[in-house]
Scaffold this motif. Sequence first.
Motif, PDB file in Angstrom:
ATOM      1  N   GLU A  14       0.820  -1.346   0.367  1.00  0.00           N
ATOM      2  CA  GLU A  14      -0.208   0.601   0.065  1.00  0.00           C
ATOM      3  C   GLU A  14       1.077   1.359   0.524  1.00  0.00           C
ATOM      4  O   GLU A  14       1.683   1.840   0.518  1.00  0.00           O
ATOM      5  N   ILE A  15       0.095   2.646  -0.424  1.00  0.00           N
ATOM      6  CA  ILE A  15       1.382   3.679  -0.444  1.00  0.00           C
ATOM      7  C   ILE A  15      -0.217   4.352  -0.168  1.00  0.00           C
ATOM      8  O   ILE A  15      -1.267   4.619  -0.596  1.00  0.00           O
ATOM      9  N   CYS A  16       0.158   5.542   0.157  1.00  0.00           N
ATOM     10  CA  CYS A  16      -0.703   6.125  -0.024  1.00  0.00           C
ATOM     11  C   CYS A  16      -0.142   7.860  -0.381  1.00  0.00           C
ATOM     12  O   CYS A  16       1.353   8.199   0.111  1.00  0.00           O
ATOM     13  N   TYR A  17      -0.942   8.801  -0.605  1.00  0.00           N
ATOM     14  CA  TYR A  17      -0.031  10.240  -1.411  1.00  0.00           C
ATOM     15  C   TYR A  17      -2.028  11.065  -1.060  1.00  0.00           C
ATOM     16  O   TYR A  17      -2.811  10.692  -1.100  1.00  0.00           O
ATOM     17  N   GLN A  18      -1.403  12.582  -1.214  1.00  0.00           N
ATOM     18  CA  GLN A  18      -2.099  13.631  -1.281  1.00  0.00           C
ATOM     19  C   GLN A  18      -3.119  13.533  -2.141  1.00  0.00           C
ATOM     20  O   GLN A  18      -1.672  13.486  -3.285  1.00  0.00           O
ATOM     21  N   PRO A  19      -4.089  13.741  -2.672  1.00  0.00           N
ATOM     22  CA  PRO A  19      -4.882  13.095  -3.710  1.00  0.00           C
ATOM     23  C   PRO A  19      -4.436  14.720  -4.756  1.00  0.00           C
ATOM     24  O   PRO A  19      -4.921  14.672  -6.313  1.00  0.00           O
ATOM     25  N   ASP A  20      -3.941  15.702  -4.389  1.00  0.00           N
ATOM     26  CA  ASP A  20      -3.599  17.108  -4.811  1.00  0.00           C
ATOM     27  C   ASP A  20      -2.493  17.067  -5.478  1.00  0.00           C
ATOM     28  O   ASP A  20      -1.629  18.021  -6.348  1.00  0.00           O
ATOM     29  N   ASN A  21      -1.757  16.162  -5.047  1.00  0.00           N
ATOM     30  CA  ASN A  21      -0.494  16.108  -5.678  1.00  0.00           C
ATOM     31  C   ASN A  21      -0.028  15.917  -7.125  1.00  0.00           C
ATOM     32  O   ASN A  21      -1.131  14.824  -7.682  1.00  0.00           O
ATOM     33  N   PRO A  22       0.218  16.539  -7.781  1.00  0.00           N
ATOM     34  CA  PRO A  22       0.094  15.913  -9.227  1.00  0.00           C
ATOM     35  C   PRO A  22       0.562  15.569 -10.198  1.00  0.00           C
ATOM     36  O   PRO A  22       0.447  14.992 -11.080  1.00  0.00           O
ATOM     37  N   VAL A  23       1.809  14.906  -9.392  1.00  0.00           N
ATOM     38  CA  VAL A  23       2.295  13.674 -10.157  1.00  0.00           C
ATOM     39  C   VAL A  23       2.464  12.418 -10.051  1.00  0.00           C
ATOM     40  O   VAL A  23       2.394  10.983 -10.152  1.00  0.00           O
ATOM     41  N   ALA A  24       2.071  12.270  -8.378  1.00  0.00           N
ATOM     42  CA  ALA A  24       2.297  11.220  -7.639  1.00  0.00           C
ATOM     43  C   ALA A  24       0.716   9.524  -8.378  1.00  0.00           C
ATOM     44  O   ALA A  24       1.182   9.060  -8.853  1.00  0.00           O
TER      45      ALA A  24
ATOM     46  N   PHE B  61       3.366   1.669 -11.717  1.00  0.00           N
ATOM     47  CA  PHE B  61       4.036   0.489 -11.276  1.00  0.00           C
ATOM     48  C   PHE B  61       2.604  -0.381 -10.770  1.00  0.00           C
ATOM     49  O   PHE B  61       3.067  -1.541  -9.998  1.00  0.00           O
ATOM     50  N   GLY B  62       1.915  -0.098 -11.297  1.00  0.00           N
ATOM     51  CA  GLY B  62       0.562  -1.237 -10.769  1.00  0.00           C
ATOM     52  C   GLY B  62      -0.425  -0.934  -9.788  1.00  0.00           C
ATOM     53  O   GLY B  62      -1.333  -1.679  -9.338  1.00  0.00           O
ATOM     54  N   PHE B  63       0.239  -0.014  -8.977  1.00  0.00           N
ATOM     55  CA  PHE B  63      -1.081   0.279  -7.582  1.00  0.00           C
ATOM     56  C   PHE B  63      -2.134   1.220  -8.331  1.00  0.00           C
ATOM     57  O   PHE B  63      -2.310   1.878  -9.477  1.00  0.00           O
ATOM     58  N   ILE B  64      -3.269   0.764  -7.331  1.00  0.00           N
ATOM     59  CA  ILE B  64      -4.969   1.051  -7.717  1.00  0.00           C
ATOM     60  C   ILE B  64      -5.215   1.585  -6.905  1.00  0.00           C
ATOM     61  O   ILE B  64      -5.461   1.337  -5.819  1.00  0.00           O
ATOM     62  N   GLU B  65      -5.704   2.862  -7.141  1.00  0.00           N
ATOM     63  CA  GLU B  65      -6.091   4.069  -6.352  1.00  0.00           C
ATOM     64  C   GLU B  65      -7.495   3.286  -6.230  1.00  0.00           C
ATOM     65  O   GLU B  65      -8.989   2.336  -6.511  1.00  0.00           O
ATOM     66  N   VAL B  66      -7.652   3.577  -4.788  1.00  0.00           N
ATOM     67  CA  VAL B  66      -9.180   2.099  -3.452  1.00  0.00           C
ATOM     68  C   VAL B  66      -9.123   3.418  -2.593  1.00  0.00           C
ATOM     69  O   VAL B  66     -11.020   2.646  -2.008  1.00  0.00           O
ATOM     70  N   GLY B  67      -9.661   4.830  -2.756  1.00  0.00           N
ATOM     71  CA  GLY B  67      -9.916   5.489  -2.188  1.00  0.00           C
ATOM     72  C   GLY B  67      -8.891   6.438  -1.615  1.00  0.00           C
ATOM     73  O   GLY B  67      -7.863   5.696  -0.940  1.00  0.00           O
ATOM     74  N   MET B  68      -9.932   7.288  -0.566  1.00  0.00           N
ATOM     75  CA  MET B  68      -9.265   8.043   0.521  1.00  0.00           C
ATOM     76  C   MET B  68      -9.419   6.934   2.191  1.00  0.00           C
ATOM     77  O   MET B  68     -10.229   6.273   2.159  1.00  0.00           O
TER      78      MET B  68
ATOM     79  N   ASP C 157     -10.510  10.619   5.465  1.00  0.00           N
ATOM     80  CA  ASP C 157     -10.154  11.778   4.165  1.00  0.00           C
ATOM     81  C   ASP C 157      -8.776  12.172   3.701  1.00  0.00           C
ATOM     82  O   ASP C 157      -9.275  13.680   3.359  1.00  0.00           O
ATOM     83  N   ASP C 158      -8.155  12.434   3.928  1.00  0.00           N
ATOM     84  CA  ASP C 158      -6.676  13.318   3.832  1.00  0.00           C
ATOM     85  C   ASP C 158      -5.735  12.649   2.605  1.00  0.00           C
ATOM     86  O   ASP C 158      -4.828  13.648   2.114  1.00  0.00           O
ATOM     87  N   ASP C 159      -5.405  11.299   2.715  1.00  0.00           N
ATOM     88  CA  ASP C 159      -4.849  11.095   0.906  1.00  0.00           C
ATOM     89  C   ASP C 159      -5.235   9.580   0.905  1.00  0.00           C
ATOM     90  O   ASP C 159      -6.237   8.861   1.162  1.00  0.00           O
ATOM     91  N   MET C 160      -5.217   9.426  -0.575  1.00  0.00           N
ATOM     92  CA  MET C 160      -5.805   8.443  -1.201  1.00  0.00           C
ATOM     93  C   MET C 160      -5.088   7.109  -1.353  1.00  0.00           C
ATOM     94  O   MET C 160      -3.819   7.332  -0.723  1.00  0.00           O
ATOM     95  N   LEU C 161      -5.358   6.647  -1.219  1.00  0.00           N
ATOM     96  CA  LEU C 161      -4.933   5.153  -0.913  1.00  0.00           C
ATOM     97  C   LEU C 161      -4.644   3.837  -2.219  1.00  0.00           C
ATOM     98  O   LEU C 161      -5.254   4.105  -2.774  1.00  0.00           O
ATOM     99  N   ALA C 162      -3.608   3.780  -2.369  1.00  0.00           N
ATOM    100  CA  ALA C 162      -3.261   3.264  -3.539  1.00  0.00           C
ATOM    101  C   ALA C 162      -3.271   1.657  -3.046  1.00  0.00           C
ATOM    102  O   ALA C 162      -1.699   1.481  -2.096  1.00  0.00           O
ATOM    103  N   ILE C 163      -2.766   0.698  -4.155  1.00  0.00           N
ATOM    104  CA  ILE C 163      -2.440  -0.666  -3.412  1.00  0.00           C
ATOM    105  C   ILE C 163      -1.868  -2.034  -4.539  1.00  0.00           C
ATOM    106  O   ILE C 163      -2.530  -1.442  -6.035  1.00  0.00           O
ATOM    107  N   ILE C 164      -0.838  -2.074  -4.319  1.00  0.00           N
ATOM    108  CA  ILE C 164      -0.857  -3.775  -5.289  1.00  0.00           C
ATOM    109  C   ILE C 164      -1.011  -4.651  -4.410  1.00  0.00           C
ATOM    110  O   ILE C 164      -0.400  -4.983  -3.758  1.00  0.00           O
TER     111      ILE C 164
END
Length: 145
Positions: A108-118, A125-132, A136-143
């Motif tokens: 899992e990785i998380c990042y701020q959704p307003d980060n323009p490149v994340a 790399f295959g990370f799929i966004e799964v929601g906040m 409700d601060d950061d977007m979660l993405a998982i492989i």
Amino acid sequence: MTITLQPVSQKNYEDVCDLEVAKDQEDYVAENMWSIVESTFNEGYETRAIYRDDKVVGFFMWVKESIEKISIWRFMVDSQHQNQGIGRKALTIALDEIKQVPKLKEIEICYQPDNPVAGDFYGSFGFIEVGMDEDDDDMLAIIKL
């Protein structure tokens, strides 16, 4: 250019602490010093210095959340070494190392959704966004493995 990851140690922790992101990225990344303190006093935290040849140019920290899940909590490349492919190569190496953990099923990785490149970067790399996250601060993405 050779990129490697090496454990943060007495030999390199000051170099890791001296790294800085660009001013417009400061809201997206915690201070490396804080991350090293966290890793010292908490079990399951892994830290790596990113080296370009023999120079420290970045930092990673990931946390074993459970037997089946590891979360990447910190990832940065010093502002003077960005846009040179170092981050992409370092993340590839880190993911290869993380994937060697027995019984691991999710990274899992998380990042701020307003980060323009994340989002696009991690998605490549295959990370799929799964929601906040729960705050409700950061977007979660998982492989899924």
